[in-house]
Design a protein around this motif. Structure first.
Motif, short mmCIF file in Angstrom:
data_model
loop_
_atom_site.label_atom_id
_atom_site.label_comp_id
_atom_site.label_asym_id
_atom_site.label_seq_id
_atom_site.Cartn_x
_atom_site.Cartn_y
_atom_site.Cartn_z
N PRO A 316 67.62 82.13 45.05
CA PRO A 316 68.21 83.03 44.03
C PRO A 316 69.58 83.54 44.46
O PRO A 316 70.48 83.68 43.62
N VAL A 392 62.35 88.03 45.76
CA VAL A 392 61.08 87.47 45.32
C VAL A 392 60.08 88.15 46.25
O VAL A 392 59.87 87.69 47.36
N THR A 395 54.84 87.95 49.98
CA THR A 395 53.39 88.08 49.79
C THR A 395 52.83 89.41 50.29
O THR A 395 51.96 89.98 49.67
N LEU A 422 62.09 88.42 41.11
CA LEU A 422 61.93 87.14 40.43
C LEU A 422 60.51 86.62 40.60
O LEU A 422 60.25 85.77 41.43
N ALA A 423 59.58 87.16 39.82
CA ALA A 423 58.20 86.67 39.97
C ALA A 423 57.39 86.91 38.70
O ALA A 423 56.21 87.26 38.77
N GLY A 424 58.02 86.73 37.55
CA GLY A 424 57.29 86.78 36.29
C GLY A 424 56.42 88.01 36.16
O GLY A 424 56.84 89.14 36.43
N LYS A 425 55.17 87.80 35.78
CA LYS A 425 54.33 88.94 35.46
C LYS A 425 53.89 89.73 36.69
O LYS A 425 53.45 90.86 36.56
N TRP A 426 54.05 89.14 37.89
CA TRP A 426 53.64 89.88 39.08
C TRP A 426 54.59 91.02 39.43
O TRP A 426 54.30 91.84 40.27
N ARG A 428 56.08 92.79 36.78
CA ARG A 428 56.32 93.50 35.51
C ARG A 428 56.26 95.01 35.73
O ARG A 428 57.12 95.75 35.26
N ASP A 443 65.94 89.12 34.26
CA ASP A 443 64.93 88.07 34.40
C ASP A 443 65.25 87.08 35.51
O ASP A 443 64.35 86.56 36.15
N THR A 444 66.53 86.77 35.68
CA THR A 444 66.90 85.79 36.70
C THR A 444 68.12 86.29 37.48
O THR A 444 68.85 87.17 37.02
N ILE B 149 50.75 80.68 51.44
CA ILE B 149 50.22 82.00 51.75
C ILE B 149 50.24 82.90 50.53
O ILE B 149 49.92 84.08 50.60
N GLU B 150 50.62 82.34 49.38
CA GLU B 150 50.73 83.15 48.16
C GLU B 150 49.35 83.40 47.58
O GLU B 150 48.64 82.46 47.26
N PRO B 151 48.96 84.64 47.39
CA PRO B 151 47.63 84.87 46.81
C PRO B 151 47.61 84.72 45.30
O PRO B 151 46.55 84.69 44.69
N ALA B 168 61.14 80.78 47.97
CA ALA B 168 61.13 81.86 46.99
C ALA B 168 61.38 81.31 45.60
O ALA B 168 60.68 81.64 44.65
N LEU B 169 62.38 80.43 45.48
CA LEU B 169 62.66 79.89 44.15
C LEU B 169 61.53 78.98 43.69
O LEU B 169 61.17 78.97 42.51
N SER B 172 59.02 81.27 42.45
CA SER B 172 59.46 81.81 41.15
C SER B 172 59.23 80.81 40.03
O SER B 172 58.84 81.18 38.93
N CYS B 175 55.73 81.08 39.12
CA CYS B 175 55.50 82.35 38.41
C CYS B 175 55.98 82.26 36.97
O CYS B 175 55.29 82.68 36.04
N PHE B 176 57.18 81.74 36.78
CA PHE B 176 57.73 81.62 35.43
C PHE B 176 56.89 80.66 34.58
O PHE B 176 56.69 80.91 33.39
N ASP B 179 53.91 82.36 33.46
CA ASP B 179 54.20 83.54 32.65
C ASP B 179 54.71 83.17 31.25
O ASP B 179 55.25 84.00 30.54
N GLU B 287 65.78 79.32 33.70
CA GLU B 287 65.22 79.38 32.35
C GLU B 287 65.40 78.06 31.62
O GLU B 287 64.48 77.59 30.93
#
Lengths: 471, 471
Positions: A316, A392, A395, A422-426, A428, A443-444, B149-151, B168-169, B172, B175-176, B179, B287
């Motif tokens: 990012p 982002v 974790t 930068l992680a969508g709904k996580w 929010r 958003d980005t 390691i992402e839950p 990270a990207l 993301s 995630c996007f 979402d 996007e």
């Protein structure tokens, strides 16, 4: 001709001609929005076939209302509108008319266009200003007035006033503003539809003089009085940012605009040059417009063009840098040697500090305090005019807790901080927390960067004026 | 050197060296993701200090595992990794290693970079392929394998496989995708981190040969083996769309990418020309990438470049036209005289039909059946290769009901239909209904238009090849 639009937003008595008891009619929706929302002024429904509508006494005609009426809303079939306009003129107290009815020049049928011309003639003779026809009118979150038929518009209060030639797009702007992590408020909203009388220039002038309007959003397909628009914008732009979404960048866009409102969108380079001259910010699209409006609403302008990118993630970060890099007017911030030393002490050892200068990657090893201490550190630097903060959230971090800490770290900053988690709904809820603390979120990473570019453009316009201007 | 990456996605026994009982450690998260999600293969935690982790027998060392191990995940401190790689090499059965540990070349400390070189030497000697170091590995929604390691990663299945140089990207992107109004599934996901061995070229080749991968998303900061990448992309591109998000468009972006992964992002024009040559679609941002991936996943490609814009609102319609107009390769659709006549019969009388040709504004008077009949009508036209359908659902319409009807109207269409209902949260449920019916939805009219442009670009690339290609 009455010069001010005051009676549209703050009328002394409103008559609704075409008021209806039938929920599927516009005449019902309008009365409902006037009575069941926040508006507390007098409302007089007019319908010869009803005694009362929504608990209000109903009048058989406009002329039969014995109280003062300064604003008339017309929702009848088009054929009746000319006659009603004449009644309004004959009353003597009417200053403003919103014609919600459709079926005029937008049909491109000569007889219908002639009716529009006729109603305008009558209005002009009586010094009545007309909004429409084929429009939904105005919303004012200060008085609670809402002449539209939309049941869903949330009246969140804010400093931005909106003018839209397109009703649908105007409604979308409000939907998008309301649909931010924290609803983005607005001040006044105006839709001009066929624009027979009141146009973008009138709205610009009115918003320019309106003390509660801080910034101005415009969606327009054409600006017909070019010279006057430029003069007005030049006068207003030093105090209020003017954000313009103007279609007609390409041949097809020009044709569509003509099809839509009969607008001659004109040569785009002329508009582009005019907007630049007057410091109006041309928006790339709806999202750019809302992003920029949000930043202007929530944050101060940068005092210069030296921007720091503080990121927890290289991807990012690189995308934000790619955007910034396309605008040579933006410089990356200078971080002092002492500042770099201090950063080294507060971020993870593997962080990349000022590689290149002004770009700081605290890496995925960054915990909450690394984010916040680094932010405080760069905000304290004289060479930093604004910060783009990207993360982002790793974790092991709670995005909500991170958001609360960032809000504290940026509190009282006189420099703009634009954030992107930068992680969508996580994220929010975290974005909501940031925005409630007036830290705008995007958003980005590239949208955060483009918004910062818009803030710098505004700052540079104000600087170019010299002297005392609002920062 | 083992050429295939098969053992990363479909291993025969996985050892986790550095497995931990401590929930704050990566070694815990990795075991948890392997055992508590959908993966059913054998997992062997390695930790000399534990008897069992998460219900699994724990081994004191990699060499003490008596069963077959083809994939090793390493989450220990960096200093131990070279020794573990040697153990892996000595076993003889290990084909693939993911080094999650950080602290190698990305630190730009020579000793750390030397460790990375050393572990690669050992791996090469034993024909072991290495992902990382400093990466989170792979996810495969077919086998349920998740080495990260992402839950929070939702394993929605789909046809798109993702490669990201940035963790990270890459996260993301998932995630996007998750979402979206309806979660957009994926097939495989790979993060290469420091990229000491497995790189974008390996992933491209593997995804290219993988029958369950339909299309390929790449985030990359540099592509080092340019010639080989072009050859591979040329081979794969006729069957699978390759979507590339490549930073380094500007000087600052290049510097950030170098700072991040030591990548020499290189002269952008060279990349641009290469991508064009091989038919890879260069994405403007995250996007654009998700929008395009969604359209490719849900809809057929257009068979030609003649696009119809069917809108209920002139503003959004003009904005879509502005976008389309910037790409002369796109033509507005030709609607036959009979088609125009039929349209006239099924839409509101004030509609603007083919003003200009291929652009239809059914206006805010449009009810549900006007939307659907108009859509069926244009889809039936020979001169229409794809449709952009825009609506700010009028007050009196139920967006959900409109969505259901549109889904029915577009069902079985062999032409792409891209939709934009423009009303924020008021159309969230409607967008879900559309996407469940495989009609992709977009946040704004211009994004729908840009996505259609990408579909046409892909179609034109395939046409340029001649012969038999997937449409």
């Amino acid at each position: 001709m009455e010069e001010t639009l005051e009676h549209f937003y703050n009328p002394d008595g409103i008559a609704v001609v075409g008021a209806s008891q039938n929920p599927s009619k516009a005449g019902y929706q309008v009365v409902r929005n006037l009575t069941q929302r926040d508006y507390h002024g007098a409302v007089y429904p007019v319908n010869p076939g009803a005694d009362n509508i929504d608990g209000l006494k109903c009048y058989p005609s406009l002329s039969s209302i014995e109280n003062h009426v300064s604003l008339v809303l017309i929702t009848t079939p088009a054929a009746q509108v000319v006659g009603i306009m004449q009644e309004a003129a004959d009353r003597g107290d009417v200053k403003a008319v919103v014609v919600l009815s459709a079926g005029f020049s937008e049909t491109k049928v000569p007889e219908n266009a002639a009716m529009e011309k006729k109603l305008l003639e009558i209005a002009r003779g009586a010094k009545i200003r007309v909004l429409g026809p084929n429009c939904t009118g105005v919303i004012d979150t200060a008085t609670g007035l809402d002449t539209t038929i939309e049941p869903t518009v949330a009246q969140n209060r804010g400093g931005i006033s909106v003018f839209s030639q397109s009703g649908a797009l105007g409604a979308s702007i409000l939907c998008f503003m309301d649909d931010q992590p924290t609803p983005l408020g607005f001040n006044k909203w105006t839709h001009s539809g066929n624009t027979c009388d009141i146009d973008v220039l009138d709205a610009l002038n009115y918003y320019g003089n309106d003390p509660s309007t801080k910034n101005i959003l415009i969606y327009s397909e054409a600006i017909n009085k070019g010279r006057e628009f430029i003069e007005a914008a030049q006068r207003i732009s030093p105090q209020k940012a003017i954000l313009v979404l103007k279609v007609g960048r390409t041949e097809l866009g020009i044709k569509a605009a003509y099809s839509h409102t009969g607008s001659l969108a004109g040569v785009d380079q002329v508009y582009e040059a005019a907007f630049r001259k007057v410091g109006a910010l041309r928006m790339a699209g709806l999202e750019d417009m809302i992003d920029t409006a949000k930043a202007l609403e929530m944050q101060p302008l940068p005092k210069g063009n030296r921007i720091c990118i503080l990121t927890e993630a290289g991807g990012p970060g690189s995308m934000a840098m790619d955007e910034i890099g396309a605008f040579p007017m933006i410089k990356l911030a200078e971080i002092s040697a002492a500042g770099q030393q201090r950063l080294k002490e507060v971020v993870p050892p593997i962080s990349l500090i000022c590689q290149p200068m002004g770009y700081i990657d605290i890496t995925a090893a960054a915990m909450e305090e690394h984010h916040t201490e680094a932010l405080k550190c760069v905000l304290a630097e004289d060479g930093v005019d604004g910060v783009i903060l990207l993360s982002v959230p790793p974790t092991f971090l709670s995005p909500e807790s991170l958001a609360r800490s960032l809000a504290l770290a940026a509190r009282d900053s006189k420099k703009p901080v634009l954030t992107c988690l930068l992680a969508g709904k996580w994220v929010r809820e975290a974005r909501k927390i940031l925005e409630e603390a007036r830290l705008p979120t995007f958003d980005t990473a590239d949208r955060a960067a483009r918004t910062m570019i818009n803030l710098v453009k505004r700052q540079q316009y104000l600087s170019s004026l010299g002297g005392e201007v609002r920062i």
